[in-house]
Scaffold this active site. Structure first.
Site, short mmCIF file in Angstrom:
data_model
loop_
_atom_site.label_atom_id
_atom_site.label_comp_id
_atom_site.label_asym_id
_atom_site.label_seq_id
_atom_site.Cartn_x
_atom_site.Cartn_y
_atom_site.Cartn_z
N SER A 93 24.22 -10.55 62.89
CA SER A 93 25.04 -9.41 62.44
C SER A 93 26.48 -9.45 62.93
O SER A 93 27.27 -8.56 62.60
CB SER A 93 24.38 -8.10 62.87
N LYS A 96 29.11 -9.14 60.29
CA LYS A 96 29.69 -7.86 59.87
C LYS A 96 31.13 -7.68 60.38
O LYS A 96 31.89 -6.89 59.82
CB LYS A 96 28.82 -6.69 60.35
N SER A 342 24.60 -1.11 62.69
CA SER A 342 24.46 -2.42 62.06
C SER A 342 23.73 -2.32 60.73
O SER A 342 22.70 -2.97 60.50
CB SER A 342 23.72 -3.40 63.00
#
Length: 511
Positions: A93, A96, A342
């Site tokens: 993640s 991101k 997230s």
């Protein structure tokens, strides 16, 4: 004799000046320190930090892993430490960070998504003679309450009947629902929800394309548990195979949607006095889900379909009239649930939105192209990246730690950076929309409230990248990417936390 006296007096005066200067600077005499000496001192301090990090990286739980670490001076961008910093690794993640920065840079922090209700007909008396279109343009924050507001506004316009079709238009994006590398085992859950330009979220976490399923014990043993769905919809079917058992028995409830359908199967046992089980479940084809709930909102507000009306997907005519519309919160507010929690769906929606707005196509291919081109403007070497989705769920994304730290360095000059930094999880802060995924990590000072970073986690991968200030006020940027580990993820996050904490404790102007 006179010349000898003058020479001695001059030497004495120089010594007095040296002693006085030393006292003025705490025993140090900087005027007599050469540039070579200063370099050696700075080098010694750098080596000291390097030694601290290297010692942590000797942790046995990193044996057999591929670990990339990059630490930069946040003011100058200078790399102070790196270990395999140029190796391409899976970011999980931390992807991101690239998606979020690119969306702020291209769409802007005040950008809003739009949802519209349109018609190709006319209102005659209490009847809308024509089709009613619900057109989605990517809004992940659309909820049942918003559809209720649409229904109320339509009713205020005098509409009680719709003599036409109720049509969902999701053509703002393409019809590819899942990113190409998403594991089939992730698809039934909110982390792998399908992406549509028209979708619905069940609550303020804004997990678009999901419903919340809650299981409560029945009033007697042997009976099927009670099940609640939020929002209420007939689009999914509950297959309840679970059983209520005696209070002294254990709870073991499974809630899972079957692949390729909207049958949500509930299995297991729940004690008579047990607490609820709750799960966010993705729906198959979320466009139809949004349309079903909108139809219910219309009916609840006294608006019904008449004649041979159908409920289906379609495309809104270009000359259709907008009856009501809604704009989402701006991106700078959406980034709080997006980055703190997230949210994978938000990342993929932003990716498609960038493709639509900048390339004219709401697809992963075009959106990832925008991300790659945008991060390159921040000094990231795009030639060393492989980008496959916006969220980091793909095991084929590849980014070096040095490129992540470079991105985090370069974006500090952007006007939107304060909003970006605010969206990052803050270590040890218990409030959910402050601490986010770091609220239970690094709960003691000086890391607590200091480390702001994006977490990342997939099977065999753990990552942490962000910002921290040292004890003497030096701002640092760090990126830690750990791939191919075995065993408990907590062993790896402990290593990441230790590195971030050492950075928080470090003093460049002391020992």
């Amino acid at each position: 004799m006179q010349r000898s006296f003058i020479k001695k007096a001059s030497i004495f005066l120089v010594l007095v000046l040296m002693v006085t200067t030393a006292f003025m600077y705490g025993g140090k005499a900087p005027f007599f320190t050469t540039s070579e000496d200063s370099t050696q001192i700075a080098s010694a301090k750098s080596v000291q930090l390097e030694d601290k990090i290297e010692e942590i990286l000797q942790n046995e739980h990193l044996d057999g892993t591929t670990t990339g670490v990059s630490i930069r001076n946040a003011d100058t961008g200078e790399v102070l430490f790196e270990r395999s910093g140029d190796k391409r690794l899976h970011p999980a993640s931390n992807m991101k960070l690239l998606t979020g920065a690119a969306a702020f840079a291209t769409l802007g922090p005040d950008y809003r998504f739009t949802t519209e209700v349109l018609t190709d007909g006319k209102i005659k008396g209490r009847t809308l003679q024509g089709n009613l279109y619900l057109k989605g343009k990517g809004d992940p924050t659309l909820m049942k309450e918003d559809l209720d507001q649409f229904a109320k506004k339509l009713k205020k316009k005098g509409i009680r009947n719709i003599h036409g079709n109720l049509i969902a238009d999701d053509s703002w994006y393409d019809d590819v629902r899942l990113s190409q590398d998403l594991n089939w085992s992730d698809e039934p859950f909110y982390t792998g929800a399908q992406v549509s330009a028209l979708s619905l979220s069940p609550n303020e976490d804004y997990d678009a394309g999901t419903v919340i399923v809650e299981v409560y014990p029945a009033t007697e043993t042997g009976e099927s548990p009670e099940v609640k769905i939020t929002p209420q919809t007939d689009y999914v079917t509950i297959v309840n195979k679970a059983q209520t058992v005696a209070g002294d028995e254990s709870k073991d409830i499974s809630i899972k949607r079957e692949h390729g359908s909207n049958d949500i199967v509930i299995k297991g046992t729940i004690p008579l006095d047990g607490s609820r089980s709750r799960s966010w479940v993705s729906v198959w084809e979320p466009t139809g889900y949004a349309l079903d709930v909108f139809k219910k909102s219309l009916e609840e507000h006294g608006i019904r379909l008449v004649g041979n009306s159908k409920v289906k997907r379609g495309i809104t005519p270009e000359d259709a009239t907008v009856l009501v519309s809604r704009k989402s919160m701006p991106l700078k507010d959406l980034y709080i649930p997006f980055m703190k929690l997230s949210n994978n769906g938000h990342a993929e929606i932003l990716t498609k939105e960038m493709g639509k707005v900048l390339k004219g196509e709401g697809s992963w291919d075009k959106g990832l192209q925008v991300i790659e081109e945008t991060v390159a403007t921040f000094g990231v070497n795009a030639d060393t990246l492989r980008l496959r989705d916006g969220s980091g769920m793909s095991h084929k994304n590849m980014i070096p730690a040095n490129e992540i730290s470079q991105l985090l360095y370069a974006i500090q000059d952007e006007s939107w950076f304060p909003a970006f930094k605010k969206s990052l999880p803050v270590a040890g802060m218990s409030e959910r929309f402050v601490g986010g995924t770091l609220r239970y990590r690094m709960t003691e000072e000086p890391a607590k409230g200091n480390v702001r970073a994006k977490t990342g986690s997939l099977t065999g991968m753990s990552t942490l990248s962000g910002y921290v200030a040292t004890s003497d006020g030096q701002k640092l940027i760090f990126s830690i990417l750990v791939n191919n580990y075995l065993g408990s993820s907590s062993n790896i996050t402990a290593v990441e936390d230790k590195i971030a904490t050492v950075l928080a404790k470090h003093e460049f102007n002391g020992n």
